[in-house]
Write an enzyme that holds these catalytic residues in place. Structure first.
Site, PDB file in Angstrom:
ATOM      1  NE  ARG A  77      -2.347  -1.404   3.539  1.00 38.88           N
ATOM      2  CZ  ARG A  77      -1.767  -0.707   4.499  1.00 38.88           C
ATOM      3  NH1 ARG A  77      -1.725   0.615   4.426  1.00 38.88           N
ATOM      4  NH2 ARG A  77      -1.222  -1.295   5.534  1.00 38.88           N
ATOM      5  CE1 TYR A 205       0.180  -5.881  -1.883  1.00 35.87           C
ATOM      6  CE2 TYR A 205      -0.874  -3.894  -1.052  1.00 35.87           C
ATOM      7  CZ  TYR A 205      -0.399  -5.174  -0.844  1.00 35.87           C
ATOM      8  OH  TYR A 205      -0.520  -5.752   0.391  1.00 35.87           O
ATOM      9  CE  LYS A 214      -6.225  -3.616   4.477  1.00 37.86           C
ATOM     10  NZ  LYS A 214      -6.452  -4.123   5.836  1.00 37.86           N
ATOM     11  CB  SER A 256      -0.485  -4.208   8.049  1.00 40.79           C
ATOM     12  OG  SER A 256      -1.520  -3.333   7.722  1.00 40.79           O
ATOM     13  CB  CYS A 258       0.562  -7.209  14.467  1.00 37.50           C
ATOM     14  SG  CYS A 258       1.531  -5.708  14.424  1.00 37.50           S
ATOM     15  CG  ASP A 283      -7.725  -7.113   6.951  1.00 38.15           C
ATOM     16  OD1 ASP A 283      -6.849  -6.843   7.799  1.00 38.15           O
ATOM     17  OD2 ASP A 283      -7.865  -6.460   5.904  1.00 38.15           O
ATOM     18  NE  ARG A 375      -0.224  -8.765   1.853  1.00 39.77           N
ATOM     19  CZ  ARG A 375      -0.896  -8.140   2.823  1.00 39.77           C
ATOM     20  NH1 ARG A 375      -2.060  -8.579   3.233  1.00 39.77           N
ATOM     21  NH2 ARG A 375      -0.373  -7.098   3.413  1.00 39.77           N
TER      22      ARG A 375
HETATM   23  C1  OXD Z   1      -3.132  -4.710   5.373  1.00 41.17           C
HETATM   24  C2  OXD Z   1      -3.811  -5.855   4.749  1.00 41.17           C
HETATM   25  O1  OXD Z   1      -2.201  -4.142   4.792  1.00 41.17           O
HETATM   26  O2  OXD Z   1      -4.705  -6.442   5.379  1.00 41.17           O
HETATM   27  O3  OXD Z   1      -3.547  -4.355   6.496  1.00 41.17           O
HETATM   28  O4  OXD Z   1      -3.489  -6.184   3.595  1.00 41.17           O
HETATM   29 MN    MN Z   2      -5.313  -5.396   7.135  1.00 41.08          MN
END
Ligand code: OXD
Ligand code: MN
Length: 592
Positions: A77, A205, A214, A256, A258, A283, A375
């Site tokens: 991001r 991305y 998001k 993100s 963690c 998420d 990912r």
């Molecule tokens: C993030 C994701 O970056 O979930 O938080 O991809």
């Molecule tokens: Mn996330």
């Protein structure tokens, strides 16, 4: 431009006019409306392979799986290029980049002008939420990327189902995405909450371009939630089942990378037979006060877009099972046998592979085989721990909210807020050491309120006020906790084993939420009493546990509180007085 009018599967005039308007701007050769069918998936997959957007993996070993490499400059991001475009700058607040809608439409419009020439524009209708639920939001993404189409199929309920649910309504999010030329100089992710619109250009991305995630489910939805009385949060949702079969649901917000996905798919340790953790979401959580005075949570997504490196049968058995079929792998390494690998995967490193850039790689190579932010995109329904309730249109009732971050020192393993308002303060000041999910330096402590710093679609001070208001509507609010799995010793090693053992902590959290166990009052909140958390299997003695994982060092905490204040001061006049009062109360408790 050839218009496929005869294939438009809706009579919604507003929708058709808007698609037409975007097509006039982007000038694709063709416009294709996605129906979400299996036949369409096969066709798009063949086309994406022919165009070099994806590769087929070995279909015997990984049925339905695809492989993709992004451009090397497009792997995470881009927060510095992400904007909230409100008429008044004040409504974007101090934590967001702001651009006026006029400037953004002009600037990004100029890049979009003709950007789809020679390409097809796909119209993706999608639902965030559970089909048929009155809490859903319907969105459209117009994109020139088949990679996006194939990912959106996994991440949302997509196609005809969304058009049917929309009917003639004009209430939908208008998302436009073009890869354009993937140049960073012409990359912008712009949100226009007042117009329920998102324009994303110059990237391919996931976090920048899967607009349901998001952009809609957090940035736009948080704005809508503020207007409509609910919360859109960067949280996983799980159900924890005890040996008696009772299930309690908790949500947890972590920045993100963690371990949110790992926690969402936790496998109970051997020391806890009869326990089970159910995954509702990994998420995003949409949280609403219910008629019963409790807070209810829905996972608006249909898939997981998880970080691959470090995922293996020990760290996340459920994720490993989930990605065995129908999964898109992005920026991992590709093995000669047509399967995939990443640092921290099961088994030994392959003797040879192609790395995420497509270069030959061996275990002697200096570079990583998989990008640290590589990912997998996989259907949530394939997860062995998926909760039977995950598609319940009402959602699940929440007993506890957990905030957490990655902190080597200072933050104890777990503590509980004194009440909702104090819990909001803890969320508002939480922090973490940065990771590779966003571009920029890794390992620097940054404040990340409710893990929403990059995702809150409006003024963060108003957002805290909204959290406080939602609490007032709850007769039976969830209890609020903070956890930190990442404290390290002098050698930099993690003290707490994490993974399955985190269930011991979750158990304490539930017992506290039910009022079934006592705790010790510390200046920062309630912490477990000696014996309050079962240490079997952790290799820790009670003495080390209390000293190294629970101790609240007043000196360190005064510094922490000062740094929290510096962050809050930057928010300016929208910071609620209640948050300031909580800060003052913290200082009083630390100095008394
Ligand atoms: C993030 C994701 O970056 O979930 O938080 O991809
Ligand atoms: Mn996330």
């Amino acid at each position: 431009m050839r218009k496929l009018i005869e294939t438009i599967p809706t009579s919604n005039k507003t929708l058709i006019a808007w698609v037409d308007e975007v097509a006039q701007l982007c000038k694709p050769d063709n416009v294709v409306w996605c129906d979400g069918s299996e036949a369409e998936r096969e066709l798009f997959t063949r086309q994406a392979i022919a165009q070099g957007e994806v590769e087929l993996l070995d279909q015997k070993k990984l049925p339905g799986c695809l492989y993709s490499r992004s451009a090397e400059n497009d792997v995470a991001r881009v927060e510095e290029l992400t904007f909230i475009c409100t008429k008044e700058k004040r409504n974007a607040g101090s934590t967001n980049n702001w651009m006026s809608p006029k400037e953004a439409y002009q600037k990004v419009g100029a890049i979009l002008d003709g950007a789809m020439r020679g390409r097809t524009m796909y119209v993706i209708p999608f639902i965030m939420g559970v089909p048929g639920s009155r809490f859903n939001k319907i969105g459209f993404e117009l994109t020139d990327s088949l990679y996006v189409v194939l990912n959106m199929r996994l991440m949302t309920h997509m196609g005809r189902v969304a058009l049917e649910e929309l009917g003639d309504s004009t209430d939908f999010t208008r998302g436009v995405h073009s890869k354009a030329d993937l140049s960073e100089k012409k990359r912008f992710i712009c949100h226009f909450p007042e117009d329920n619109t998102i324009w994303s250009v110059g990237s391919n991305y996931g976090g920048n371009v899967l607009l349901g995630k998001k952009s809609l489910a957090l940035r736009i939805a948080s704005w809508l939630g503020n207007k409509e009385g609910w919360l859109a949060e960067h949280m996983m949702i799980i159900g924890i089942q005890n040996p008696k079969g009772e299930i309690h649901y908790v949500t947890a917000a972590f920045p993100s990378q963690c371990g949110k996905t790992n926690l969402a798919m936790l496998v109970p340790p051997d020391s806890m037979p009869g326990w089970k953790v159910w995954t509702v979401g990994d998420d995003i959580a949409w949280l609403r006060p219910g008629d019963d005075g409790r807070l209810w949570a829905v996972n608006p997504e249909a898939g997981f877009f998880g970080v691959a490196p470090g995922t293996n049968s020990h760290t996340n058995w459920n994720a490993v099972q989930t990605v065995r079929k129908n999964t898109i792998f992005t920026n991992v390494a590709k093995k000669p046998d047509g399967t995939v690998w990443w640092e921290g995967a099961d088994g030994p490193a392959p003797q040879e592979a192609l790395d995420w850039k497509g270069h030959p790689w061996t275990p002697e190579s200096k570079e990583k085989a998989a990008h640290p932010n590589s990912r997998f995109t996989a259907p949530a329904s394939q997860c062995p721990s998926i909760s039977p309730e995950w598609q319940n249109p009402k959602g699940v009732p929440i007993s506890a909210i957990i905030f957490g971050g990655r902190r080597a020192k200072t933050e104890p393993l777990v503590y509980q807020s004194f009440n909702w308002q104090h819990g909001v303060y803890i969320g508002a000041t939480m922090s973490s050491e940065t990771t590779s999910a966003a571009k920029g330096k890794v390992g620097v402590v940054r404040r990340d309120p409710m893990a929403m710093l990059p995702f809150c679609g409006y003024n963060i001070g108003d957002y805290f006020a909204h959290w406080l208001d939602v609490g007032k509507k709850l007769k039976n609010p969830p209890k609020i906790f903070h956890v930190n799995w990442f404290r390290t010793n002098d050698k930099g090693e993690f003290i707490w084993p994490g993974f399955g053992e985190n269930l011991d902590v979750l158990y304490w959290i539930i017992q506290r939420s039910l009022g079934k166990t006592d705790a010790k009052e510390s200046p920062i909140g309630y912490v477990p009493l000696p014996g309050g958390i079962d240490l079997e299997g952790t290799g820790l003695t009670e003495e080390r546990f209390q000293k190294e994982l629970l101790e609240v060092d007043r000196e360190e905490w005064l510094k922490e509180a000062q740094s929290q204040k510096e962050f809050l001061d930057k928010i300016g006049e929208t910071l609620p007085a209640a948050i300031r009062q909580e800060h003052e109360a913290l200082i009083r408790r630390l100095t008394s």
